[in-house]
Scaffold this active site. Structure first.
Site, PDB file in Angstrom:
ATOM      1  N   ASP A  34       0.629  -1.195   0.190  1.00 20.20           N
ATOM      2  CA  ASP A  34      -0.026   0.171   0.028  1.00 20.20           C
ATOM      3  C   ASP A  34       0.882   1.049  -0.035  1.00 20.20           C
ATOM      4  OD1 ASP A  34      -2.002   1.871   0.292  1.00 20.20           O
ATOM      5  OD2 ASP A  34      -2.797   0.737   1.880  1.00 20.20           O
ATOM      6  N   SER A  87      -7.292   3.910  -1.331  1.00 16.29           N
ATOM      7  CA  SER A  87      -7.404   2.473  -1.134  1.00 16.29           C
ATOM      8  C   SER A  87      -8.579   1.498  -1.532  1.00 16.29           C
ATOM      9  CB  SER A  87      -6.587   2.039   0.145  1.00 16.29           C
ATOM     10  OG  SER A  87      -5.533   2.389   0.107  1.00 16.29           O
ATOM     11  N   HIS A 138      -9.294  -2.122   7.673  1.00 11.77           N
ATOM     12  CA  HIS A 138      -9.125  -1.101   6.780  1.00 11.77           C
ATOM     13  C   HIS A 138      -9.434  -1.294   5.372  1.00 11.77           C
ATOM     14  CE1 HIS A 138      -6.175   2.262   6.411  1.00 11.77           C
ATOM     15  NE2 HIS A 138      -6.694   2.542   7.628  1.00 11.77           N
ATOM     16  N   THR A 140      -8.109  -1.877   2.427  1.00 12.45           N
ATOM     17  CA  THR A 140      -7.594  -2.918   1.319  1.00 12.45           C
ATOM     18  C   THR A 140      -8.037  -4.254   1.842  1.00 12.45           C
ATOM     19  OG1 THR A 140      -5.702  -1.694   0.813  1.00 12.45           O
ATOM     20  CG2 THR A 140      -5.394  -4.032   0.446  1.00 12.45           C
ATOM     21  N   GLU A 284      -0.812  -7.820   2.699  1.00 14.57           N
ATOM     22  CA  GLU A 284      -0.554  -6.193   2.489  1.00 14.57           C
ATOM     23  C   GLU A 284       0.232  -5.703   3.402  1.00 14.57           C
ATOM     24  OE1 GLU A 284      -3.372  -1.921   2.427  1.00 14.57           O
ATOM     25  OE2 GLU A 284      -3.739  -3.210   3.799  1.00 14.57           O
ATOM     26  N   ASP A 289       2.293   3.006   3.296  1.00 14.48           N
ATOM     27  CA  ASP A 289       1.332   3.866   2.781  1.00 14.48           C
ATOM     28  C   ASP A 289       1.183   5.274   4.067  1.00 14.48           C
ATOM     29  OD1 ASP A 289      -0.914   5.244   1.364  1.00 14.48           O
ATOM     30  OD2 ASP A 289      -2.060   4.537   2.941  1.00 14.48           O
ATOM     31  N   ASP A 331      -2.126  -0.446  -4.596  1.00 13.12           N
ATOM     32  CA  ASP A 331      -3.081   0.297  -5.024  1.00 13.12           C
ATOM     33  C   ASP A 331      -2.844   1.686  -5.403  1.00 13.12           C
ATOM     34  OD1 ASP A 331      -2.300   1.172  -2.508  1.00 13.12           O
ATOM     35  OD2 ASP A 331      -4.266   0.611  -1.075  1.00 13.12           O
ATOM     36  N   HIS A 421      -2.260  10.825  -1.774  1.00 14.54           N
ATOM     37  CA  HIS A 421      -1.928   9.883  -2.640  1.00 14.54           C
ATOM     38  C   HIS A 421      -1.629  10.688  -4.037  1.00 14.54           C
ATOM     39  CE1 HIS A 421      -4.651   6.899  -0.671  1.00 14.54           C
ATOM     40  NE2 HIS A 421      -3.528   7.253  -0.222  1.00 14.54           N
TER      41      HIS A 421
END
Length: 495
Positions: A34, A87, A138, A140, A284, A289, A331, A421
């Site tokens: 991520d 995500s 979360h 994902t 993950e 991230d 992602d 992002h």
């Protein structure tokens, strides 16, 4: 030309990438790093290489990491409503093969549920697993195991993940990660729920072995293969699991992503060895991230290195289990990371994440705050050489942590363009053994939309995601959680 562009914008042009022959496999491993981008890999590679080779930025000797051996192509990541995805939208594309809006968890823009590759696998007799370092509910992990209109519906997601409110019942045989507080009733002082649901008790009634700390993980999964049976759930933090830079200093507190991955794969292999049906697992590396959001360079590096360690282990696993395939893509990228005048040497001196250091500083109740800051906090941040004037400025700043992160980033030549992002394409990794590897590379070389990836896995495992969607939509009642189910996020690193 204008006509073609209009068709493309409307999504009416056929995706020619969906015509693969695709090799067949019994098992599939999908890994999501991520928030990871190409600069993340470069920074981690250089960080590890200079330490291993004893070289420096002026005369570097660079060695590859596991991910460098497994590059297939690149992936486009836009959401249905934005060029920059979150995500939830990208995860829905990865898990279900459908574009949707940012914040949506496995529902289309009109709110209809769409079946995930994990759900399709479970319905077809496969064993399934989710292994993450975020909260298990979360975005994902949620997109593989729940359907809600808004990713903030953490309570509803947890209830679906364990099978309490999912129309198919429990669809995940192994759940490992954080987010413990969402599985406890509100009567528990550490609960995050606003109701009396005790999802751990429900899980036990459904046959799950429940683990809530590192000791329980070691007792049940310590040898990875022989003592554990499915299903089981292990949640090791009420919130996100620790950054790897912090966890590695206190391994007795939580298992690493690598340890959890080894345990899950070992028990999945044991559970399916005598069966014609195998397993699907999503792993993950979540906190890459979060470090990108926080612009925390050292934390970002350590979690990226851990992702590569997991890739290396999985490559070895597949060599020993050639009926298994791997695919991996982020992602999205996070932080707009660039490495200008880069030298990772200053990052070696950083001992903890700034999230951890902030917590330590806020917990200090001694009489010599400046002395503690100078002797403990700054050295752990890799900033033991700051001047008295700089210390005064930091202690007087509204956010000393933001200033400290800038200071260490400047030392290392690390630059962040955002705390969010970006729209950049991400790297596609993959692996298979023998002839499958050649076929896999032939199929997936090039650039792909993120919706294509689960469709490829669907072909490899001979599944039917559209039939799964039809079964979800045939269920009576409004079981898909709407936006009213959303609660304020417990954490600040949610996207």
């Amino acid at each position: 030309m204008q006509y073609s562009l209009t068709l493309l914008a409307a999504g009416l042009v056929a995706q020619t990438g969906l015509t693969w022959a695709a090799p067949q496999a019994k098992n599939f491993i999908y890994i999501v790093p991520d928030g990871y981008g190409q600069a993340s890999q470069t920074m981690a590679r250089d960080y590890v290489s200079l330490q291993k080779t004893g070289s420096n930025a002026s005369a570097p000797i660079i060695q590859e990491l596991a991910g460098d051996r497994l590059v297939l192509g690149t992936v486009r990541t836009h959401a249905s409503d934005n060029l920059v995805t979150d995500s939830a939208a990208s995860g829905t594309a990865f898990s279900c093969g459908h574009k949707t809006y940012n914040d949506a968890i496995s529902v289309t823009p009109d709110g209809q549920p769409v079946g995930s590759i994990l759900e399709a696998a479970k319905l077809d007799g496969f064993k399934t697993a989710l292994v993450v370092t975020s909260t298990i509910n979360h975005a994902t992990p949620a997109v593989y195991s729940a359907h809600v209109a808004n990713r903030d519906s953490y309570e509803a997601i947890a209830a679906q993940q364990i099978g309490y409110s999912h129309p198919f019942g429990p669809v995940v045989d192994i759940l490992l990660g954080g987010g413990r507080c969402y599985f406890k009733p509100q009567s528990d002082p550490t609960s995050c729920r606003s109701d009396d649901l005790d999802l751990f008790s429900f899980a036990q009634k459904k046959g799950y072995h429940v683990m809530q700390d590192r000791a329980a993980f070691d007792a049940y999964l310590g040898d990875y293969t022989t003592n554990a049976s499915l299903p089981y759930i292990g949640l090791f933090n009420d919130d996100q699991m620790m950054y790897e830079i912090d966890r590695s200093k206190a391994p007795e507190k939580e298992p690493s992503l690598l340890e959890m991955s080894k345990a899950a794969l070992g028990t999945l292999d044991q559970a399916t060895r005598a069966s014609k049906k195998g397993y699907f697992i999503m792993i993950e590396a979540s906190r890459i991230d979060h470090a990108g959001h926080a612009n925390d360079a050292a934390a970002h590096v350590h979690d990226t290195v851990m992702y590569n360690e997991v890739l290396g282990f999985v490559q070895e696993w597949i060599n020993a289990h050639p009926d298994t395939m791997l695919m991996s893509a982020a992602d999205h990228e996070c932080g707009g990371l660039t490495t200008n005048a880069f030298d990772p040497a200053p990052l070696v001196n950083v001992q903890h994440s700034f999230e951890y250091l902030k917590t330590v500083w806020e917990a200090y109740n001694g009489t010599d705050a400046r002395g503690y800051f100078t002797s403990t906090v700054l050295p752990a941040a890799g900033l033991s050489d700051v001047t008295d004037a700089q210390i005064d400025k930091l202690l007087g700043a509204s956010s000393p942590w933001a200033e400290m992160k800038k200071m260490i980033a400047t030392k290392a030549g690390v630059n962040w363009s955002t705390g969010g992002h970006t729209a950049t394409d991400v790297t596609l990794h993959g692996y298979a053994a023998g002839k499958k590897w050649r076929e896999f590379k032939g199929d997936m070389a090039g650039n792909h939309d993120n919706t294509e990836l689960p469709r490829y896995i669907e072909k490899v495992l001979k599944l039917d995601m559209d039939a799964t969607t039809a079964k979800l939509r045939a269920v009576n009642g409004s079981w898909v959680a709407g936006p009213d189910a959303a609660r304020k996020r417990r954490d600040v690193h949610s996207h």
